[in-house]
Design an enzyme around this catalytic site. Sequence first.
Site, PDB file in Angstrom:
ATOM      1  N   SER A   1       0.837  -1.199   0.000  1.00 30.93           N
ATOM      2  CA  SER A   1       0.000   0.000   0.000  1.00 30.93           C
ATOM      3  C   SER A   1       0.872   1.250   0.000  1.00 30.93           C
ATOM      4  CB  SER A   1      -0.848  -0.015   1.271  1.00 30.93           C
ATOM      5  OG  SER A   1      -1.451   1.224   1.474  1.00 30.93           O
TER       6      SER A   1
ATOM      7  N   LYS B   1       2.037  -3.889   6.526  1.00 35.12           N
ATOM      8  CA  LYS B   1       2.422  -3.927   5.104  1.00 35.12           C
ATOM      9  C   LYS B   1       3.933  -3.733   4.977  1.00 35.12           C
ATOM     10  CE  LYS B   1      -1.523  -4.746   3.366  1.00 35.12           C
ATOM     11  NZ  LYS B   1      -1.751  -6.066   2.803  1.00 35.12           N
TER      12      LYS B   1
ATOM     13  N   TYR C   1      -1.822  -1.020  10.801  1.00 36.35           N
ATOM     14  CA  TYR C   1      -2.078  -1.604   9.472  1.00 36.35           C
ATOM     15  C   TYR C   1      -0.906  -1.325   8.532  1.00 36.35           C
ATOM     16  CZ  TYR C   1      -3.698  -1.784   4.652  1.00 36.35           C
ATOM     17  OH  TYR C   1      -3.777  -2.036   3.301  1.00 36.35           O
TER      18      TYR C   1
HETATM   19  P1  NAD Z   1     -10.907  -7.082   1.214  1.00 38.61           P
HETATM   20  O1  NAD Z   1     -11.110  -7.056   2.689  1.00 38.61           O
HETATM   21  O2  NAD Z   1     -12.089  -6.896   0.343  1.00 38.61           O
HETATM   22  O3  NAD Z   1     -10.157  -8.422   0.785  1.00 38.61           O
HETATM   23  C1  NAD Z   1      -9.294  -9.128   1.647  1.00 38.61           C
HETATM   24  C2  NAD Z   1      -9.771 -10.571   1.670  1.00 38.61           C
HETATM   25  O4  NAD Z   1      -8.905 -11.338   2.499  1.00 38.61           O
HETATM   26  C3  NAD Z   1     -11.188 -10.705   2.258  1.00 38.61           C
HETATM   27  O5  NAD Z   1     -11.967 -11.480   1.372  1.00 38.61           O
HETATM   28  C4  NAD Z   1     -10.973 -11.416   3.598  1.00 38.61           C
HETATM   29  O6  NAD Z   1     -12.076 -12.229   3.926  1.00 38.61           O
HETATM   30  C5  NAD Z   1      -9.708 -12.207   3.309  1.00 38.61           C
HETATM   31  N1  NAD Z   1      -8.866 -12.538   4.480  1.00 38.61           N
HETATM   32  C6  NAD Z   1      -8.390 -11.710   5.433  1.00 38.61           C
HETATM   33  N2  NAD Z   1      -7.600 -12.395   6.289  1.00 38.61           N
HETATM   34  C7  NAD Z   1      -7.580 -13.684   5.858  1.00 38.61           C
HETATM   35  C8  NAD Z   1      -6.924 -14.864   6.302  1.00 38.61           C
HETATM   36  N3  NAD Z   1      -6.131 -14.876   7.386  1.00 38.61           N
HETATM   37  N4  NAD Z   1      -7.119 -16.003   5.612  1.00 38.61           N
HETATM   38  C9  NAD Z   1      -7.920 -16.028   4.526  1.00 38.61           C
HETATM   39  N5  NAD Z   1      -8.550 -14.946   4.051  1.00 38.61           N
HETATM   40  C10 NAD Z   1      -8.373 -13.784   4.707  1.00 38.61           C
HETATM   41  O7  NAD Z   1      -9.785  -5.983   0.884  1.00 38.61           O
HETATM   42  P2  NAD Z   1      -9.284  -5.434  -0.526  1.00 38.61           P
HETATM   43  O8  NAD Z   1      -9.646  -4.008  -0.609  1.00 38.61           O
HETATM   44  O9  NAD Z   1      -9.672  -6.368  -1.620  1.00 38.61           O
HETATM   45  O10 NAD Z   1      -7.716  -5.501  -0.281  1.00 38.61           O
HETATM   46  C11 NAD Z   1      -6.929  -6.594  -0.701  1.00 38.61           C
HETATM   47  C12 NAD Z   1      -5.510  -6.385  -0.223  1.00 38.61           C
HETATM   48  O11 NAD Z   1      -5.024  -5.140  -0.728  1.00 38.61           O
HETATM   49  C13 NAD Z   1      -5.373  -6.304   1.297  1.00 38.61           C
HETATM   50  O12 NAD Z   1      -4.181  -6.953   1.682  1.00 38.61           O
HETATM   51  C14 NAD Z   1      -5.276  -4.815   1.556  1.00 38.61           C
HETATM   52  O13 NAD Z   1      -4.566  -4.540   2.737  1.00 38.61           O
HETATM   53  C15 NAD Z   1      -4.540  -4.333   0.325  1.00 38.61           C
HETATM   54  N6  NAD Z   1      -4.780  -2.922   0.011  1.00 38.61           N
HETATM   55  C16 NAD Z   1      -6.061  -2.473  -0.133  1.00 38.61           C
HETATM   56  C17 NAD Z   1      -6.292  -1.107  -0.379  1.00 38.61           C
HETATM   57  C18 NAD Z   1      -7.684  -0.569  -0.497  1.00 38.61           C
HETATM   58  O14 NAD Z   1      -7.859   0.648  -0.371  1.00 38.61           O
HETATM   59  N7  NAD Z   1      -8.696  -1.377  -0.769  1.00 38.61           N
HETATM   60  C19 NAD Z   1      -5.197  -0.227  -0.513  1.00 38.61           C
HETATM   61  C20 NAD Z   1      -3.919  -0.730  -0.378  1.00 38.61           C
HETATM   62  C21 NAD Z   1      -3.721  -2.084  -0.123  1.00 38.61           C
HETATM   63  N1  UFG Z   2     -12.963  11.204   3.138  1.00 40.57           N
HETATM   64  C1  UFG Z   2     -13.958  12.111   3.473  1.00 40.57           C
HETATM   65  N2  UFG Z   2     -15.134  11.622   3.956  1.00 40.57           N
HETATM   66  C2  UFG Z   2     -15.375  10.296   4.116  1.00 40.57           C
HETATM   67  C3  UFG Z   2     -14.339   9.371   3.766  1.00 40.57           C
HETATM   68  C4  UFG Z   2     -13.148   9.870   3.286  1.00 40.57           C
HETATM   69  O1  UFG Z   2     -13.785  13.314   3.343  1.00 40.57           O
HETATM   70  O2  UFG Z   2     -16.457   9.928   4.587  1.00 40.57           O
HETATM   71  C5  UFG Z   2     -11.695  11.725   2.599  1.00 40.57           C
HETATM   72  C6  UFG Z   2     -10.510  11.393   3.491  1.00 40.57           C
HETATM   73  O3  UFG Z   2     -10.362  12.359   4.496  1.00 40.57           O
HETATM   74  C7  UFG Z   2      -9.368  11.394   2.475  1.00 40.57           C
HETATM   75  C8  UFG Z   2     -10.026  10.910   1.184  1.00 40.57           C
HETATM   76  O4  UFG Z   2     -11.433  11.088   1.369  1.00 40.57           O
HETATM   77  O5  UFG Z   2      -8.939  12.697   2.282  1.00 40.57           O
HETATM   78  C9  UFG Z   2      -9.753   9.459   0.894  1.00 40.57           C
HETATM   79  O6  UFG Z   2     -10.046   8.710   2.063  1.00 40.57           O
HETATM   80  P1  UFG Z   2     -10.109   7.109   2.059  1.00 40.57           P
HETATM   81  O7  UFG Z   2     -10.467   6.702   3.457  1.00 40.57           O
HETATM   82  O8  UFG Z   2     -10.992   6.627   0.966  1.00 40.57           O
HETATM   83  O9  UFG Z   2      -8.636   6.683   1.669  1.00 40.57           O
HETATM   84  P2  UFG Z   2      -7.224   6.982   2.359  1.00 40.57           P
HETATM   85  O10 UFG Z   2      -6.406   7.747   1.374  1.00 40.57           O
HETATM   86  O11 UFG Z   2      -7.385   7.549   3.713  1.00 40.57           O
HETATM   87  O12 UFG Z   2      -6.629   5.495   2.532  1.00 40.57           O
HETATM   88  C10 UFG Z   2      -6.763   4.489   1.511  1.00 40.57           C
HETATM   89  C11 UFG Z   2      -6.951   3.127   2.169  1.00 40.57           C
HETATM   90  C12 UFG Z   2      -5.699   2.726   2.901  1.00 40.57           C
HETATM   91  C13 UFG Z   2      -4.536   2.764   1.948  1.00 40.57           C
HETATM   92  C14 UFG Z   2      -4.409   4.125   1.306  1.00 40.57           C
HETATM   93  C15 UFG Z   2      -3.343   4.055   0.229  1.00 40.57           C
HETATM   94  O13 UFG Z   2      -8.053   3.157   3.074  1.00 40.57           O
HETATM   95  O14 UFG Z   2      -5.836   1.400   3.387  1.00 40.57           O
HETATM   96  O15 UFG Z   2      -5.638   4.489   0.683  1.00 40.57           O
HETATM   97  O16 UFG Z   2      -3.132   5.301  -0.320  1.00 40.57           O
HETATM   98  F1  UFG Z   2      -3.405   2.482   2.621  1.00 40.57           F
END
Ligand code: NAD
Ligand code: UFG
Length: 337
Positions: free
Chosen positions: A124, A152, A148
């Site tokens: 991330s 990572k 978190y």
């Molecule tokens: P998500 O929660 O939708 O997907 C994660 C999946 O992993 C889920 O289906 C959950 O049930 C499963 N899981 C969690 N722990 C487990 C375990 N121990 N064994 C088996 N399954 C398990 O999240 P996502 O948004 O699809 O994110 C996927 C990956 O990308 C994550 O590692 C997350 O940290 C990373 N990531 C997500 C974002 C974002 O904004 N969505 C940003 C940066 C990184």
């Molecule tokens: N925001 C609002 N109102 C809301 C939700 C979000 O104003 O109800 C704003 C936040 O303050 C931020 C922007 O929208 O300025 C984006 O917020 P998100 O929560 O959607 O995303 P973040 O950038 O905070 O974080 C996301 C993921 C993290 C990841 C990161 C990587 O949640 O897990 O992007 O850049 F690590």
Amino acid sequence: MTILVTGGAGYIGSHTCLALLEQGYDVVAVDNFCNSSPESLRRVEELTGKKVPLYELDVRDEAALKAVFARHDISCVIHFAGLKAVGESVQLPLNYYENNLLSTMTLLRVMDGAGVKNIIFSSSATVYSTENTMPLTETGRLGCSNPYGWTKFMCEEIITDWVKAKADWSAVLLRYFNPVGAHPSGRMGEAPNGIPNNLMPFITQTACGVRKELVIFGDDYPTPDGTCVRDYIHVMDLAEGHVAAIEYAAKHKGTEVFNLGTGTGYSVLDMVKAFEEVNHLSLPHRIGPRRAGDIAQCYANPSKSRELLHWTAKRTLKDMCADAWHWQQQNPRGYDA
Ligand code: NAD
Ligand code: UFG
């Protein structure tokens, strides 16, 4: 060629399974459904007409994971499984360290035993220190502000050390920026549990009346309109980035890290305006106080991914807003309906 996808039922995992199947890969998925439902992968099967063997297991369960490797001829693993809520990680840090670190270490051991040497890891942009200037390059200074993020960071370190010790392994660490949007069919998308933390699902739930209004967290940041700037990337572009990473891992040894972002930052107000314009609606919103831990700006320099992965994000902000809304309208209760 068969790819094992951990966390395959999740938001990014399910879209990636679809992209892999469309490119001719076979996919096997494992998930414990702690934040997802098997319905997402049923829809992948519906859209592609292909089967995805799905195992309900915790990646920390070594014996169960070994059995999956024994049943399938796996070439590469994409490791999405993990907990991802920043705020929850501050409240429950041990859950985050236990789940995210142990699952990664168990997976590496099982891969080793099975002779599988290629791994793509979901990292991330949160691993970058807030001291960097924008846009962020992969060589930027690292440092996190919540458990978190540290999971990572630590998983990146664990994988890198492991691959150093194993001369013939290949690892690709992908640092995602802000994934949003959904498959254009409206059949797959993001289905967060409870009140969404992230901006786009909050916007779509507000637009359909599940939430009363969007609160914008602060308009006094040093950005052009005072609201925070992020690099929003369409989830299908992100999914295709994983296909490119598999191709890269197949040809290279050692560990390489890549940003997956568009390189363009949009403010929260830009997002609200774009969503309203694209979908011809008005979104109730107001300015509220800043959210603890937010930084003013975060966007990628994606040139390394363009040059070495031959991947670039193609979808526009309009696509992100239209596809997210299409999904929400078709599935107001996510996959549960
Ligand atoms: P998500 O929660 O939708 O997907 C994660 C999946 O992993 C889920 O289906 C959950 O049930 C499963 N899981 C969690 N722990 C487990 C375990 N121990 N064994 C088996 N399954 C398990 O999240 P996502 O948004 O699809 O994110 C996927 C990956 O990308 C994550 O590692 C997350 O940290 C990373 N990531 C997500 C974002 C974002 O904004 N969505 C940003 C940066 C990184
Ligand atoms: N925001 C609002 N109102 C809301 C939700 C979000 O104003 O109800 C704003 C936040 O303050 C931020 C922007 O929208 O300025 C984006 O917020 P998100 O929560 O959607 O995303 P973040 O950038 O905070 O974080 C996301 C993921 C993290 C990841 C990161 C990587 O949640 O897990 O992007 O850049 F690590």
